[in-house]
Design a protein around this motif. Structure first.
Motif, PDB file in Angstrom:
ATOM      1  N   MET A 263       0.821  -1.207   0.000  1.00  0.00           N
ATOM      2  CA  MET A 263       0.000   0.000   0.000  1.00  0.00           C
ATOM      3  C   MET A 263       0.856   1.259   0.000  1.00  0.00           C
ATOM      4  O   MET A 263       0.552   2.239  -0.690  1.00  0.00           O
ATOM      5  N   ILE A 264       1.939   1.243   0.759  1.00  0.00           N
ATOM      6  CA  ILE A 264       2.839   2.401   0.781  1.00  0.00           C
ATOM      7  C   ILE A 264       3.411   2.661  -0.610  1.00  0.00           C
ATOM      8  O   ILE A 264       3.509   3.814  -1.059  1.00  0.00           O
ATOM      9  N   GLN A 265       3.755   1.597  -1.326  1.00  0.00           N
ATOM     10  CA  GLN A 265       4.317   1.750  -2.667  1.00  0.00           C
ATOM     11  C   GLN A 265       3.357   2.473  -3.604  1.00  0.00           C
ATOM     12  O   GLN A 265       3.786   3.199  -4.513  1.00  0.00           O
ATOM     13  N   GLN A 266       2.074   2.316  -3.384  1.00  0.00           N
ATOM     14  CA  GLN A 266       1.104   2.939  -4.266  1.00  0.00           C
ATOM     15  C   GLN A 266       1.050   4.459  -4.106  1.00  0.00           C
ATOM     16  O   GLN A 266       0.517   5.152  -4.973  1.00  0.00           O
ATOM     17  N   TYR A 267       1.609   4.968  -3.017  1.00  0.00           N
ATOM     18  CA  TYR A 267       1.685   6.422  -2.839  1.00  0.00           C
ATOM     19  C   TYR A 267       2.853   7.033  -3.606  1.00  0.00           C
ATOM     20  O   TYR A 267       2.932   8.257  -3.742  1.00  0.00           O
TER      21      TYR A 267
ATOM     22  N   GLY B 294      -5.506 -13.830   6.252  1.00  0.00           N
ATOM     23  CA  GLY B 294      -5.281 -12.459   5.810  1.00  0.00           C
ATOM     24  C   GLY B 294      -4.364 -12.477   4.607  1.00  0.00           C
ATOM     25  O   GLY B 294      -4.318 -13.454   3.861  1.00  0.00           O
ATOM     26  N   GLY B 295      -3.619 -11.400   4.426  1.00  0.00           N
ATOM     27  CA  GLY B 295      -2.762 -11.306   3.255  1.00  0.00           C
ATOM     28  C   GLY B 295      -1.400 -10.751   3.588  1.00  0.00           C
ATOM     29  O   GLY B 295      -1.232  -9.992   4.545  1.00  0.00           O
TER      30      GLY B 295
ATOM     31  N   THR C  84      -4.116  -6.152  -0.813  1.00  0.00           N
ATOM     32  CA  THR C  84      -4.632  -4.799  -0.624  1.00  0.00           C
ATOM     33  C   THR C  84      -5.942  -4.866   0.172  1.00  0.00           C
ATOM     34  O   THR C  84      -6.453  -5.959   0.439  1.00  0.00           O
ATOM     35  N   PRO C  85      -6.514  -3.726   0.528  1.00  0.00           N
ATOM     36  CA  PRO C  85      -7.833  -3.764   1.174  1.00  0.00           C
ATOM     37  C   PRO C  85      -8.884  -4.494   0.345  1.00  0.00           C
ATOM     38  O   PRO C  85      -9.789  -5.129   0.903  1.00  0.00           O
TER      39      PRO C  85
END
Length: 380
Positions: free
Chosen positions: A52-56, A334-335, A340-341
């Motif tokens: 998720m951080i990478q997507q920013y 979980g993952g 991702t969400p």
């Protein structure tokens, strides 16, 4: 020691199922509702923080913020630093996973030991990183917790980039770049900061060296003795290839037997493999473990053409984990990398009506049909 006030999750312990766990549990001072919840349904862990951080697509300057604008070394990629410089991003990611249905939220502390932070010359900030990350997870969980669905903050404790069992030099098998005492001290400091930051439980995860994990568990046990607190512990290893062994050479059965003394609340596998390749090893643990089994795989295998860097879309990962659940293999899912969400939402939906795994008679023959009496010896 000054600790955070009891979590909202603990305040709802009376609303969980009253079914007694299938084995005796330690007398927890936090997260007391978890054993009964795991007995009643499959719980959901969050997904990947790094993905998720990478997507920013943050720049070096954005990682630094104003506080570290003049820091002498590069910090891009130090995700734990973002709990200090971009807490808004970490909180947003937490809230997305909780909105997707996660029951347990991991702190952004996978690499927040002094040993791991020394790679960025930021070991002096490890304590602050852990406390800040615990606080962000605690606040998010408290905001989403309800009497019917309490949320729990898990203090994530990663393996460190150094290993006590494997030489960093192929020409010197006896060489080591860290020893047990150094690991224990680093893990103790991290666990203490997470505890004081308000976590409900500890997650010792992505274990590739059992000796590193033993150091972490020893440190946590020392912390419990020193503080009088007793938190649930989740343990999760990583099988690195088709040999079915973790990197330090143990099979999953040996891995379980090496760490079962810690009386973990959950025991399982994460990372390294996608769900398909992980299944036989989860099935083996489901037969062996006299505690709850967890699984949070990567979203398949790496794929540089994908937005997440991995193959599987949410519908694929969730369908694979649904089969695990229907086969009676898991209590928590979980993952890991690439999830991702959206993955977590699909997993939560797919597993919502599937009964959790029970043990051990469900898997072991009874009456000696195979020459045994059906007792797996895991009644302690």
């Amino acid at each position: 020691m000054t600790t955070a006030s009891p979590s909202a999750a603990n305040a709802h312990t009376g609303t969980a199922s009253t079914t007694a766990p299938a084995r005796s549990q330690p007398r927890y001072t936090r997260g007391q509702a978890l054993p009964a919840l795991l007995e009643s349904r499959i719980l959901i862990l969050d997904g990947a923080m790094g993905t998720m951080i990478q997507q920013y697509k943050l720049s070096e300057a954005q990682y630094r913020g104003e506080r570290f604008a003049d820091f002498a070394h590069d910090v891009k990629g130090n995700n734990e630093l973002l709990s200090l410089t971009r807490p808004d991003i970490i909180s947003e990611i937490h809230r997305k996973y909780l909105a997707a249905g996660a029951d347990i939220l991991e702190t952004n502390t996978f690499g927040a030991t002094t040993i791991a932070q020394s790679d960025y010359h930021m070991e002096d900030l490890a304590d602050e990183m852990n406390r800040a990350s615990a606080r962000l997870a605690r606040e998010a969980c408290d905001a989403f917790s309800t009497p019917d669905k309490p949320r729990f903050a898990a203090g994530a404790i990663g393996p460190t980039p150094k290993t006590a069992s494997i030489s960093p030099d192929v020409n010197d098998p006896g060489a080591r770049n860290v020893d047990f005492d150094q690991l224990r001290d680093a893990y103790y400091a991290q666990a203490k900061s997470l505890l004081e930051g308000g976590v409900d439980l500890f997650l010792v995860e992505t274990i590739f060296d059992t000796l590193n994990a033993k150091a972490a568990l020893f440190a946590i046990d020392e912390l419990f003795e020193d503080t009088g607190e007793v938190l649930p512990i989740m343990i999760s290893g990583t099988v690195t290839d088709a040999s079915g062994r973790i990197l330090s050479g143990q099979t999953v059965e040996a891995f379980w037997n090496s760490l079962r003394h810690a009386r973990p609340l959950t025991f399982g596998l994460n990372c390294a493999l996608g769900a398909t390749l992980m299944r036989p090893y989860i099935a083996e643990l489901a037969k062996l473990c006299n505690t709850y089994v967890s699984v949070y795989p990567n979203a398949g295998l790496p794929n540089p053409m994908s937005d997440t860097g991995f193959d599987e879309t949410p519908d694929v990962t969730s369908s694979l984990l649904k089969e695990f659940a229907q086969a009676g293999l898991v209590n928590l899912a979980g993952g890991c990398c690439g999830t991702t969400p959206e993955h977590i939402a699909e997993i939560a939906k797919a597993l919502a009506d599937v009964k959790p795994r029970r043990w051990p008679s469900q898997y072991r023959p009874t009456g000696g049909g195979d020459g045994t009496d059906g007792n797996d010896g895991d009644d302690a």
